[in-house]
Design a protein around this motif. Sequence first.
Motif, PDB file in Angstrom:
ATOM      1  N   THR A   1       0.854  -1.123  -0.125  1.00  0.00           N
ATOM      2  CA  THR A   1       0.072  -0.154   0.208  1.00  0.00           C
ATOM      3  C   THR A   1       0.831   1.293   0.112  1.00  0.00           C
ATOM      4  O   THR A   1       2.132   1.320   0.409  1.00  0.00           O
ATOM      5  N   PRO A   2       0.128   2.381  -0.446  1.00  0.00           N
ATOM      6  CA  PRO A   2       1.140   3.893  -0.447  1.00  0.00           C
ATOM      7  C   PRO A   2       1.402   4.245   0.861  1.00  0.00           C
ATOM      8  O   PRO A   2       0.804   3.975   1.961  1.00  0.00           O
ATOM      9  N   ILE A   3       2.627   4.768   0.938  1.00  0.00           N
ATOM     10  CA  ILE A   3       3.010   5.502   2.150  1.00  0.00           C
ATOM     11  C   ILE A   3       2.397   6.850   2.342  1.00  0.00           C
ATOM     12  O   ILE A   3       2.251   7.626   1.262  1.00  0.00           O
ATOM     13  N   LEU A   4       2.024   7.192   3.421  1.00  0.00           N
ATOM     14  CA  LEU A   4       1.386   8.458   3.859  1.00  0.00           C
ATOM     15  C   LEU A   4       2.489   9.624   3.900  1.00  0.00           C
ATOM     16  O   LEU A   4       3.541   9.111   4.694  1.00  0.00           O
TER      17      LEU A   4
ATOM     18  N   LYS B   1       8.591  11.476   8.444  1.00  0.00           N
ATOM     19  CA  LYS B   1       7.343  12.158   7.594  1.00  0.00           C
ATOM     20  C   LYS B   1       6.742  11.215   6.658  1.00  0.00           C
ATOM     21  O   LYS B   1       6.107  11.336   5.571  1.00  0.00           O
ATOM     22  N   GLN B   2       6.758   9.751   7.188  1.00  0.00           N
ATOM     23  CA  GLN B   2       6.095   8.673   6.348  1.00  0.00           C
ATOM     24  C   GLN B   2       5.323   7.693   7.367  1.00  0.00           C
ATOM     25  O   GLN B   2       6.039   7.314   8.667  1.00  0.00           O
TER      26      GLN B   2
ATOM     27  N   SER C   1      -7.679   4.725  -1.532  1.00  0.00           N
ATOM     28  CA  SER C   1      -8.637   5.561  -1.785  1.00  0.00           C
ATOM     29  C   SER C   1      -8.249   7.091  -1.816  1.00  0.00           C
ATOM     30  O   SER C   1      -8.164   7.522  -0.799  1.00  0.00           O
ATOM     31  N   GLU C   2      -8.091   7.765  -2.934  1.00  0.00           N
ATOM     32  CA  GLU C   2      -8.027   9.071  -2.928  1.00  0.00           C
ATOM     33  C   GLU C   2      -8.859   9.973  -2.184  1.00  0.00           C
ATOM     34  O   GLU C   2      -8.587  10.953  -1.600  1.00  0.00           O
ATOM     35  N   GLU C   3     -10.102   9.493  -2.396  1.00  0.00           N
ATOM     36  CA  GLU C   3     -11.306  10.243  -1.738  1.00  0.00           C
ATOM     37  C   GLU C   3     -11.041  10.292  -0.248  1.00  0.00           C
ATOM     38  O   GLU C   3     -11.260  11.213   0.328  1.00  0.00           O
TER      39      GLU C   3
ATOM     40  N   GLU D   1      -2.041  13.309   2.259  1.00  0.00           N
ATOM     41  CA  GLU D   1      -1.288  12.908   0.872  1.00  0.00           C
ATOM     42  C   GLU D   1      -0.506  11.492   0.788  1.00  0.00           C
ATOM     43  O   GLU D   1       0.023  11.367   2.175  1.00  0.00           O
ATOM     44  N   ALA D   2      -0.511  10.874  -0.172  1.00  0.00           N
ATOM     45  CA  ALA D   2       0.107   9.626  -0.441  1.00  0.00           C
ATOM     46  C   ALA D   2       1.431   9.864  -1.338  1.00  0.00           C
ATOM     47  O   ALA D   2       1.280  10.705  -2.238  1.00  0.00           O
ATOM     48  N   ASP D   3       2.433   9.176  -1.082  1.00  0.00           N
ATOM     49  CA  ASP D   3       3.483   9.126  -1.691  1.00  0.00           C
ATOM     50  C   ASP D   3       3.346   7.842  -2.911  1.00  0.00           C
ATOM     51  O   ASP D   3       3.704   6.687  -2.232  1.00  0.00           O
TER      52      ASP D   3
END
Length: 204
Positions: free
Chosen positions: A14-17, A27-28, A94-96, A104-106
Motif C-alpha cells: 500500500t502507499p506510504i502516507l 514524515k512517513q 482511496s484518493e477520496e 497525501e500519499a507518496d
Amino acid sequence: MQKKYTWTISPKNTPILKKSCSHCDSKQFYCSEKFRINAQKKNVDVWLIYRCVKCDSTYNLILFSRTRLTAINSILFNKFQNNDTELAWKYAFSEEMRRKNKVEADLTTVSYALQYDQISNDELLSSNERVLTFEVDYPHDFQLRLSSLIRACLNLSSRQLDQLIMQKAITVAGKYVQKKHKAKDRDCIEIDCQKLKSLLCNEI
C-alpha cells in the motif's frame, strides 16, 4: 471472434502516507492493515490505523465519524471487526478518503507486478487482426501511466511508443492516448495492428 487480452496490475504494498510524525522526525506512515473501532451508544467511529515508519507511533485515518451503527452495512462492519486485509487495502488506495482526511500519499512507494500474455513479434506480424484489444485489470489505483503499462506489456522502447502515439495508433475509451494519461480499472486499450506491425517491421 476478436481476442481480448488482459493486463493485470497487482500492487505489492500500500502507499506510504506523507505526514509528519509528532514523536520523531519521520514524515512517513505505513498502513498497518488494521482498523480501530470506537462505539458510543448508537454511534460509532472507525479508523484505519497507520504507523510511523521510524518510531511506530500511530495515526488514525478517519473512515466513519459519529455514524449511527445502523447506517453501516453489517457485512462491512464485520470486516472492520476482523481486520479484513482486502478492505484495508481498498481504503489505503482511496484518493477520496485521503482527500477527506487532508493527507497525501507518496504513490511512488508502491511497487507492483504485471501479469499478461506475452505476444511475440512473430505472433504480431502474422496476426490478421485489424485492432489488438487489451483490458486493464487495475482495482487499486496508484496513478500508473498508461504509457508505462503499454511499453512493459508489449516490450516496446520509449521511441517506439512515441511513434505509435504520434501516429494516433493507440486509443482508450475512444480517445487517442497521450503519455500523460493514467491507467484506470477496466480501461479497454485498442492498438492499430497494422501500424504496430509496420513499426516492428522497420525495426527488423
